[in-house]
Design a protein around this motif. Structure first.
Motif, mmCIF file in Angstrom:
data_model
loop_
_atom_site.group_PDB
_atom_site.id
_atom_site.type_symbol
_atom_site.label_atom_id
_atom_site.label_comp_id
_atom_site.label_asym_id
_atom_site.label_seq_id
_atom_site.Cartn_x
_atom_site.Cartn_y
_atom_site.Cartn_z
ATOM 1 N N ILE A 105 -6.446 0.106 2.496
ATOM 2 C CA ILE A 105 -5.553 1.076 1.857
ATOM 3 C C ILE A 105 -6.295 2.397 1.699
ATOM 4 N N LEU A 118 -2.329 -6.983 -1.351
ATOM 5 C CA LEU A 118 -0.985 -6.455 -1.614
ATOM 6 C C LEU A 118 -0.163 -7.537 -2.291
ATOM 7 N N VAL A 126 5.092 -6.564 5.457
ATOM 8 C CA VAL A 126 4.059 -5.512 5.367
ATOM 9 C C VAL A 126 4.003 -4.756 6.699
ATOM 10 N N VAL A 132 1.790 2.481 -1.004
ATOM 11 C CA VAL A 132 1.551 1.498 -2.075
ATOM 12 C C VAL A 132 0.860 2.184 -3.249
ATOM 13 N N THR A 133 0.851 1.508 -4.394
ATOM 14 C CA THR A 133 0.161 2.057 -5.563
ATOM 15 C C THR A 133 -0.520 0.936 -6.334
ATOM 16 N N PHE A 150 -2.247 -4.081 -5.149
ATOM 17 C CA PHE A 150 -1.413 -2.914 -4.851
ATOM 18 C C PHE A 150 0.003 -3.408 -4.584
ATOM 19 N N ARG A 151 0.974 -2.594 -4.980
ATOM 20 C CA ARG A 151 2.374 -2.951 -4.713
ATOM 21 C C ARG A 151 3.041 -1.783 -3.992
ATOM 22 N N PRO A 152 4.133 -2.057 -3.297
ATOM 23 C CA PRO A 152 4.846 -0.973 -2.599
ATOM 24 C C PRO A 152 5.382 0.036 -3.607
ATOM 25 N N GLN A 156 11.087 -3.029 -1.598
ATOM 26 C CA GLN A 156 11.012 -3.526 -0.222
ATOM 27 C C GLN A 156 12.067 -4.594 0.020
#
Lengths: 167, 382, 172
Positions: A105, A118, A126, A132-133, A150-152, A156
């Motif tokens: 990332i 993730l 993916v 992502v954050t 991390f997530r989108p 999604q």
């Protein structure tokens, strides 16, 4: 008695290699981890020689041999998935649950991507380029897992689509 | 002019999934006795073997400085012994340096590993990562290879079907290598259906777990000619170490291998590597690495890995006729077995997979996550 | 973001552990299986004649395979005592044994010179044993020791729990 190498003399013994360690994060590593723990901020260092922002931070630039102490810059918490794999085997060292998505990332403001997991999405959905954050851990941790995963950034779809790799 | 160094003899155990009946000392002794029998050498500072270089991995052995637990079977008692914990082909470089320095004339190189001993290979390679940043997310060499394969496959047009072809060929070739035992042939359909480990890597794309030992005798030119009538000369060796953090590298760029190869070619006086080698033995720990390393070696155009496989490139370039890593050699010994196999080819001792008249060969070794450290050796005969 | 030099520093305590399955091979295996039968075996070098126990595949100085098995002990004379106040973690478990403990070099019956066998001493005997010393013609006999066998023996060096004093107690 004569020496007669014989498989009947051979057997195996279960054992373990186990060693207790105390690892030291160092001055730069500690600062990085404490900023994650206490302020939920992600820090990198910037090399004046090659203008590269390195995450995780370190004391020396391995290209320029420049001293990177006190060249802190804040990066993230959002970033872009540059590359990823889906780890599908369970083992003692693999965090649950599997399948585990490990992604490179690149955090906003950083030049070197960070490997992290993730979550919050279907592993089959993916894609390279996904925004992502960081999701910070509720409790303090002494490792990179201060960022739990991390997530989108955007919601999604959960359905699996075509994979990005060839063949 | 620095003196030439020759490989005078090669020995290896069989490579098996599980040598449960042998300690690592026993495997090493088997190779040592074979080498001494082939060369008639003894250990002495006066014309005999003057130095032992071992290759082993402390965590696979579950011993600190594990070579100290086997000095007897390395012939190193009261002698000089040095351990290579980096990839095994590096031991060839150590031996080359020791002989070129003039300190010794004859060197034993002996590597061993029992990959069947630890609970899993991934748990061992996980230890190569740092405890704060990369272990907590679960990285090991398989996951790192998955990341590299993902990046490379897209760039080189290498798909699941190509990778299956690489594995099918390796398993076929392994049946002609008498040192490989108990490794079944597979069909492309079986490879394509084998479970994913770390996308796009499948179970059958990974080098099989194996146990065994391999050794070489190296000697200065004049001694080499006394020991054997078919010395294999080490014409040039090159290495390159890339960054530790995966994010610091372009995983698909082949940067360190290109550097290592350029250094080896320059030292061997090779200007045009494309047609320079009769045999290529490279360390393909995972199927995608066979085309990828060929690109990095400059033997296949960059980005042309998929097309190379389609065109029957591996056969035409005589790549890994031994079966390669995909036929099963331990991680730390990959490059050393490649050098041994290349030397057998140049000595005309490669049996069913001999390339008639082979004169020059390339041996490649790699260690670290996603190909961090590469070694390239150019070998030649008279 | 420079800031003052005083800062908290982070350490991480972790025991790294990998399960293992160790092979005995034929030589170590034969020695260990004999312990199950309360027998201590040594192996003899065909070149110099020395005995090694635990046995090795070869004799290091002579660089030849050992060829002949010999039963030794099980009793013997204590030649050396390592009185240990500090214990390293056991790499097989990560645990640390109780201190002080005694590691003893024993000249088992049938062995000579440097052919000592190392094991543990009964903690109760730590301050009651004496070392055997040979300086030229002057010979001081060490304490007689005998093995104390474990009830459940599995083919392991721990089939001998420890060696204990095998002499009448010295007069007070």
């Amino acid at each position: 008695m004569e020496l007669t190498p014989d498989l009947r003399d051979c057997f195996t013994v279960p054992g373990k290699l186990a060693l207790p360690y105390t690892y030291f994060a160092g001055r730069i590593g500690s600062r990085f981890l404490l900023a994650l723990q206490e302020e939920h901020r992600i820090l990198g260092v910037r090399c004046a020689g090659c203008a590269t922002v390195l995450v995780p931070p370190r004391a020396t630039c391995d290209r320029c041999q420049a001293d990177l102490a006190d060249t802190w810059v804040e990066v993230g918490p959002a970033g872009r998935v540059e590359n990823f794999t889906v780890v599908r085997y369970a083992d003692r060292h693999v965090p649950e649950p599997v399948p585990l998505v490990l992604a490179l990332i690149r955090l906003d403001g950083a030049d070197t991507p960070l490997v992290h997991r993730l979550g919050g999405m279907d592993p089959e959905a993916v894609r390279v380029g996904l925004r992502v954050t960081a999701v910070f851990a509720a409790e303090p941790r002494d490792t990179l897992l201060c960022i739990d995963h991390f997530r989108p950034l955007a919601p999604q779809p959960s359905a699996a689509g075509p994979r990005p790799q060839g063949g | 002019m620095a003196r030439r160094v020759g490989i005078c003899a090669v020995a290896q155990t069989t490579w098996e999934r599980d040598k449960w009946s042998q300690r690592f000392q026993g495997m090493a002794l088997e190779v040592l006795e074979d080498l001494l029998a082939r060369t008639g050498l003894t250990f002495s500072e006066d014309g005999g073997i003057g130095m032992s270089i071992s290759v082993s991995d402390d965590i696979f052995d579950a011993r600190t400085i594990s070579d100290n637990a086997m000095t007897d079977v390395l012939g190193a008692h009261m002698g000089c012994e040095e351990k290579v914990a980096q990839e095994g082909l590096q031991a060839l470089y150590y031996g080359l340096a020791a002989i070129r320095s003039g300190h010794v004339d004859v060197v034993l190189v002996l590597g061993h590993c029992k990959e069947s001993q630890p609970a899993s290979r991934n748990q061992v390679t996980h230890m190569a990562f740092d405890p704060f940043y990369t272990r907590p997310v679960g990285l090991d060499f398989t996951a790192a290879a998955g990341l590299q394969a993902q990046a490379y496959a897209a760039r080189a047009g290498v798909g699941d079907r190509h990778l299956a072809q690489v594995v099918v060929r390796a398993r076929q070739l392994a049946t002609r290598n008498l040192k490989i035992t108990g490794l079944p042939v597979v069909t492309a359909a079986e490879v394509l259906a084998s479970p994913l480990l770390a996308d796009p890597l499948r179970e059958l794309h990974a080098y099989p777990v194996s146990d065994g030992a391999v050794g070489l005798i190296l000697a200065a030119e004049e001694r080499a000619r006394e020991i054997t009538d078919r010395p294999v000369w080490i014409a040039g060796v090159g290495n390159c170490m890339d960054s530790f953090f995966l994010g610091d590298r372009d995983l698909a760029s082949n940067f360190p291998l290109r550097q290592a190869a350029a250094r080896a070619y320059r030292r061997a006086g090779i200007d045009h590597p494309q047609n320079a080698f009769d045999v290529v033995e490279l360390s393909d720990q995972y199927a995608y690495q066979q085309p990828m390393w060929m690109e990095g070696l400059g033997l296949v155009p960059a980005g042309g890995g998929g097309a190379w496989i389609d065109a029957g490139g591996p056969e035409a370039a005589r790549v890994n006729l031994s079966g390669g890593m995909l036929a099963g050699n331990p991680l730390i010994l990959g490059g050393l077995v490649r050098a041994a196999e290349a030397a057998l080819q140049l000595r005309g001792e490669a049996g069913d997979h001999q390339v008639p008249g082979a004169r020059r060969a390339l041996a490649h070794g790699v260690m670290g996550p996603a190909g961090q450290f590469h070694t390239v050796a150019v070998l030649e005969r008279d | 973001m420079g800031g003052p030099m005083r800062q908290r520093l982070i350490t991480l305590r972790q025991t790294i552990a990998v399960g293992q399955r160790f092979a005995t091979g034929p030589v170590m295996g034969r020695f260990l299986m004999a312990l199950r039968e309360k027998t201590i075996l040594a192996i003899r070098c065909p070149s110099c004649g020395r005995l090694q126990s635990p046995p090795r595949e070869i004799c290091a100085p002579c660089r030849v395979r050992n060829t002949e098995w010999v039963e030794v002990g099980p009793g013997g004379e204590m030649r050396m005592l390592e009185y240990v106040y500090y214990a390293s973690p056991d790499p097989l478990s990560g645990e640390t044994r109780e201190t002080p403990y005694g590691a003893v070099g024993i000249l088992l019956d049938g062995c000579r010179d440097e052919e000592v066998f190392w094991h543990l001493l009964n903690p109760a005997d730590l301050d009651r044993v004496r070392m055997g010393i040979v300086i030229g013609d002057r010979v001081t006999r060490g304490s007689r020791l005998r093995p104390v066998w474990a009830d459940a023996r599995t083919g392991s060096i721990s089939d001998i729990r420890y060696f204990e004093l095998d002499e009448p107690p010295a007069p007070a």
